[in-house]
Every structure is written in structure tokens, then in C-alpha cells.
Scaffold this motif. Structure first.
Motif, short mmCIF file in Angstrom:
data_model
loop_
_atom_site.label_atom_id
_atom_site.label_comp_id
_atom_site.label_asym_id
_atom_site.label_seq_id
_atom_site.Cartn_x
_atom_site.Cartn_y
_atom_site.Cartn_z
N GLY A 113 31.54 47.24 38.38
CA GLY A 113 30.95 46.43 39.43
C GLY A 113 31.15 47.09 40.78
N CYS A 118 40.89 40.26 36.35
CA CYS A 118 39.71 40.71 35.61
C CYS A 118 40.15 41.53 34.40
CB CYS A 118 38.83 41.56 36.53
SG CYS A 118 37.45 42.31 35.66
N CYS A 141 38.59 45.49 44.49
CA CYS A 141 39.04 46.09 43.22
C CYS A 141 39.47 47.54 43.44
CB CYS A 141 37.92 46.02 42.17
SG CYS A 141 37.41 44.32 41.85
N PHE A 194 39.68 45.32 34.74
CA PHE A 194 40.33 46.04 35.84
C PHE A 194 41.26 47.15 35.33
CE2 PHE A 194 43.99 46.52 38.74
CZ PHE A 194 43.32 47.00 39.86
N ASP A 247 31.61 41.21 31.57
CA ASP A 247 33.04 41.43 31.82
C ASP A 247 33.35 41.89 33.24
OD1 ASP A 247 33.53 40.71 29.20
OD2 ASP A 247 33.30 42.79 28.50
N CYS A 248 32.51 41.54 34.20
CA CYS A 248 32.79 41.81 35.61
C CYS A 248 32.76 40.48 36.35
CB CYS A 248 31.74 42.75 36.20
SG CYS A 248 31.87 42.97 37.98
N ILE A 249 33.85 40.19 37.05
CA ILE A 249 33.93 38.89 37.74
C ILE A 249 33.79 39.07 39.26
CG2 ILE A 249 35.27 37.74 35.92
CD1 ILE A 249 37.79 38.27 37.73
N ALA A 250 32.93 40.05 39.63
CA ALA A 250 32.76 40.38 41.05
C ALA A 250 32.48 39.13 41.91
CB ALA A 250 31.64 41.40 41.23
N CYS A 287 36.98 49.47 33.70
CA CYS A 287 36.48 49.58 35.07
C CYS A 287 37.52 50.29 35.94
CB CYS A 287 36.17 48.20 35.63
SG CYS A 287 35.56 48.26 37.32
S1 SF4 Z 1 37.66 45.21 38.27
FE1 SF4 Z 1 35.60 46.04 37.90
S2 SF4 Z 1 34.73 44.71 36.34
FE2 SF4 Z 1 36.45 43.59 37.25
S3 SF4 Z 1 35.57 42.42 38.94
FE3 SF4 Z 1 36.25 44.36 39.82
S4 SF4 Z 1 34.41 45.62 39.74
FE4 SF4 Z 1 34.02 43.93 38.33
#
Ligand code: SF4
Lengths: 363, 91
Positions: free
Chosen positions: A342, A328, A352, A331, A312-315, A335
Motif C-alpha cells: 500500500g 497490519c 508504515c 507489515f 491485506d492492506c489496512i491503509a 509489505c
Molecule cells: S503495512 Fe503495508 S499492507 Fe499494511 S497498511 Fe501499511 S501499506 Fe498497507
């Protein structure tokens, strides 16, 4: 402060923004490469200054964010050894590995220390001859010469307990990887000012020519960024693609030759993995063979660590500008800066974290 | 992480073994900075400092140029007068 305040003048930023409105017709995306620029763009709410047909896309230029889970795991594994002091920049402590982070290793009694400069890490090695001191060296070209200088210093001081865990990345190969990705549609690039301070502009001239894209060396203050955008938009409207230096108080075409020489003396280029993106050819640095005794990866056994990417992280998509943090599902929910899933949520320069901080304030 | 901050070089310390070090003031806060990458620097000049190293001596005339060039971008704009009166002030 001198060289900062005069580049934050709100009236001038507004005036340049009006000039952009006048020349801008096409629907385009411009990417700022550097996370420091992303931070400024969010902090000063640049969307307000730009016409709707211009989209700013945030690039992969945050070294903390692109450091892959696999090397964080190696740092955590080294920190868990009783004979090791693991030293790194403060930003790295909260970056999640497969299990936990360096801060939790520290909380569990491991010797993890935060420094401001690589030279501080050399000093720790000199002061603790009974320990093996590993400096977890992250950064782009901006930081590479200082990381290299620390190795030279350790050699001059005849230290046999100083090691580099090298996660030094290079920006131009990552830009090429982005340009080759069909899902990424960028018409102009704001190059990362301080990377150019060290390396100069020649590598960018090749990329601009190859991909027919304007590349503007851009600083970090609001006025630097808005003039960078003005130049990019002007070129795109006229179908030009040149490298232009809009950060000439700190960037020259040649860059800093002393610093470049040091990078070449200590490091070779190598293929490196970028978080969420994968391996990019020749996109990082490793110690040259003659500095073998300083290379943590060659002097410690670091195999057999099972790497788990956070679910569940789209870094990866965030770092390539394909998605924005709000896309995301994690988000701001599971997170957030207190509990980052991430790396882009950890560093203040991560997209983020910047969205979390400034967009939440605005809402 | 790639943050680099401009500061004014106050003094150079040639004695510190292998490293060329100097004292740099960041709006009054003084720090020791390695000058190895800018051996030509003179006290009184501004350097851009990253992780304890000066990366470059700030080019004063270029810094001025950047501000002067802005007037070309916005000269046709009515905010130009305001620009002239506020250009040295911050946000
Ligand atoms: S909000 Fe958090 S989980 Fe989503 S992409 Fe950014 S670091 Fe990864």
C-alpha cells in the motif's frame, strides 16, 4: 542550517517535554495531521518524551498515501500510450496501482519521468512538441499553487501538449470527515505547517469552534512538534479549544494570498476519493472548465479500468489513525519498502514506512 | 511530499520571461527557485521552498520569538540554564 538547527536542540526538547509531564493529567490522543511530522515523531522517538497518558495518532496528511488506486491506474494507463510522456514527483513511481506501478511501466520501456518541480514538466512539454506530456499532479494545498502555476505557464507559452492528471487534495474536509467518524477519538490536532503557510488559519478556526477541538499550526522540527503538543495538552487540560500558531516563522493567519489567488484562478473544488477512506465531499481540486484543454481526464479516454484494492492492506484505517502499522498483518512481512503493498509503505512520510525504518532500527 | 526547506535568496533574475526566478542557497547548494508567490522578497532574506517555488518569506522576528517564548514554558525548570547555553546549537 539556519532555521533548522536551532529547532533541533535536544536539551530544549527535553525541557519542554518535562513541562508537558507537569501539566498533563488526562488520558488523551493528539493527532498530527501531516506525514512529515509523523516522520519526525518516529525519527526522534517522541514516545520517550511524552507521559504515558498521551497518545500520538498519525493522520492522513501524506498526499502520496491518500492518492487512490483508481487514479494511479489512470496514470499507468496513460503511461502505457506511445504518444504520452508521463511526468510526476519521484514519490509516486512506486505507489502500487491495481496491477503494477509507474516504475514497472518505466522498466517496460514506457516514457515515465520524474521531476522536482511542476515547471520541469512544462519544460518537458516545450521540448517535446510531438508528444503529449501528462503531469500527474499530486499534493495538498502546499503544492496546489505550484501545480496551478504550471498550467498558467503552459497557457502563456501556447503549449497544446501539456495536461494535468489532477489528484490535488484539500486537508480541512478530510479533518472534518475524521471528526465526524465516531471511531476516531482525538482531543487535539497539530495542523500541517506548510498547508497553513499557503492557506492561513481561518478554515481551522471554523473547525475548532464546530468540534470543540484545539488546533495548533505546527512545524516539522522536533522543537516545533514538542511545543505544538505542549500547547494542545495545555488547552485540553483547561477545556479550551483555540487555534494557535506555533509555526509563526512560516505561517500567518491570512496565509499566502498570491498563492491562494492562483489556486482559485485555476481550480474548482470537487468531491475526491481518498485511499482506503472513500469519497470525501469537496476534498479535492479539479481544473476549471476554461482550462479544459489541459485536463487529462477530459482529453483522454480513461474509462473501463478495473480497480482492485490490495488485499491485506489496512491503509484506510492507518490513514485515519484508527490503527497503527504494527496492527497490519502484512507489515514488515509481505509489505516492506522494497515491495510495498500500500501507499503508506512507499512515501518516507507514510506511517508504515516511518515505522518500518525507525522501529526496526530501535529493535 | 509537503517538505519545504528554508534557503537564503542570493539574487533575483527579472529577465526570465513570465516567471520571477531567483537563486537560493541551501547551506551552500544553490538552486533556481520561482519567486512568483513572494514578489516582495529581497536578496538576503530566507524563503521556504517547496517543489521549486518559494512559498513564503521566513519571518525572522517570529523565528526569534518562538525561541524566546520557549523560555516561558521552561523557565521554572532547571534545564533552563542549559537551554540558555545550548539554544543555538543543534541536536
Ligand atoms: S503495512 Fe503495508 S499492507 Fe499494511 S497498511 Fe501499511 S501499506 Fe498497507
Amino acid at each position: 542550517m539556519k532555521y533548522i538547527d536551532e529547532y533541533r536542540n535536544h536539551e530544549v526538547v527535553k525541557a519542554v517535554s518535562q513541562a508537558i509531564h507537569k501539566i498533563s493529567e488526562k488520558y488523551i490522543s493528539v493527532m498530527e495531521i501531516c506525514g512529515g511530522q509523523t516522520h519526525t515523531i518516529l525519527k526522534y522517538n517522541f514516545e520517550e518524551y511524552l507521559p504515558k497518558n498521551i497518545t500520538l495518532i498519525h493522520g492522513p496528511g501524506c498526499p502520496v498515501c491518500v492518492t487512490p488506486v483508481s487514479i494511479i491506474d489512470k496514470a499507468i494507463s496513460l503511461a502505457s500510450r506511445n504518444d504520452v510522456v508521463l511526468v510526476t514527483f519521484g514519490d509516486m513511481l512506486r505507489v502500487p496501482g491495481s496491477v503494477g506501478d509507474l516504475l514497472s511501466a518505466k522498466a517496460n520501456g514506457k516514457d515515465v519521468r520524474m521531476v522536482y518541480s511542476p515547471l520541469d514538466a512544462v519544460k518537458i512539454a516545450g521540448d517535446n512538441p510531438e508528444k503529449k506530456v501528462v503531469f500527474f499532479a499530486v499534493g495538498f494545498e502546499t503544492t496546489a499553487p505550484s501545480n496551478a502555476r504550471s498550467v498558467i505557464e503552459a497557457k502563456k507559452l501556447n503549449l497544446n501538449n501539456y495536461y494535468l492528471l489532477c489528484a490535488n487534495m484539500l486537508v480541512p474536509p478530510a479533518i472534518e470527515a475524521l471528526m465526524n467518524n465516531k471511531n476516531v477519538k482525538i482531543r487535539g490536532l497539530l495542523a500541517a505547517g506548510h498547508v497553513c503557510t499557503v492557506m492561513g488559519l481561518k478554515e481551522y478556526e471554523i473547525i475548532a469552534e464546530k468540534y470543540h477541538i484545539p488546533i495548533i499550526a505546527t512545524g516539522f522540527e522536533p522543537l516545533d512538534i514538542i511545543t505544538g503538543i505542549y500547547e494542545a495538552v495545555g488547552q485540553i487540560e483547561e477545556d479550551r479549544y483555540e487555534v494557535v500558531n506555533k509555526y509563526s516563522r512560516a505561517v500567518s493567519r491570512e496565509g499566502n494570498l498570491h498563492a491562494q489567488k492562483l489556486i482559485e484562478l485555476v481550480f474548482d473544488k470537487t468531491d475526491k476519493e481518498w485511499r482506503g477512506i472513500g469519497v470525501i465531499p469537496q476534498s479535492g481540486l479539479k481544473l476549471k472548465d476554461e482550462f479544459y484543454e489541459f485536463d487529462a481526464e477530459k482529453n483522454f479516454i480513461l474509462d473501463g479500468i478495473e480497480v482492485r484494492e490490495p488485499k491485506d492492506c489496512i491503509a484506510g484505517e492507518i490513514l485515519q489513525g484508527m490503527k497503527k502499522p504494527a496492527d497490519c498483518i502484512s507489515f514488515g512481512k509481505i509489505c516492506n519498502p522494497e515491495h510495498p503493498l500500500g501507499a503508506p509503505m512507499v512515501s518516507p512520510e507514510g506511517a508504515c514506512a516511518a515505522y518500518f525504518r525507525y522501529r526496526q532500527v530501535q529493535q | 511530499m509537503c517538505l519545504a526547506v528554508p534557503g537564503k535568496l542570493i539574487s533575483i533574475n527579472h529577465q526570465d520571461g513570465n516567471l520571477l526566478m531567483g537563486k537560493v542557497s541551501f547551506g551552500g547548494i544553490v538552486k533556481d527557485v520561482c519567486l512568483d508567490f513572494v514578489p516582495e522578497v529581497q536578496p538576503g532574506e530566507y524563503v521556504l521552498v517547496h517543489v521549486g517555488f518559494a512559498l513564503i518569506v521566513i519571518n525572522e522576528s517570529e523565528a526569534q520569538n518562538t525561541l524566546d517564548m520557549l523560555s516561558e514554558i521552561i523557565i521554572a525548570d532547571e534545564s533552563y540554564d542549559k537551554f540558555q547555553t545550548t539554544r543555538t546549537r543543534g541536536l
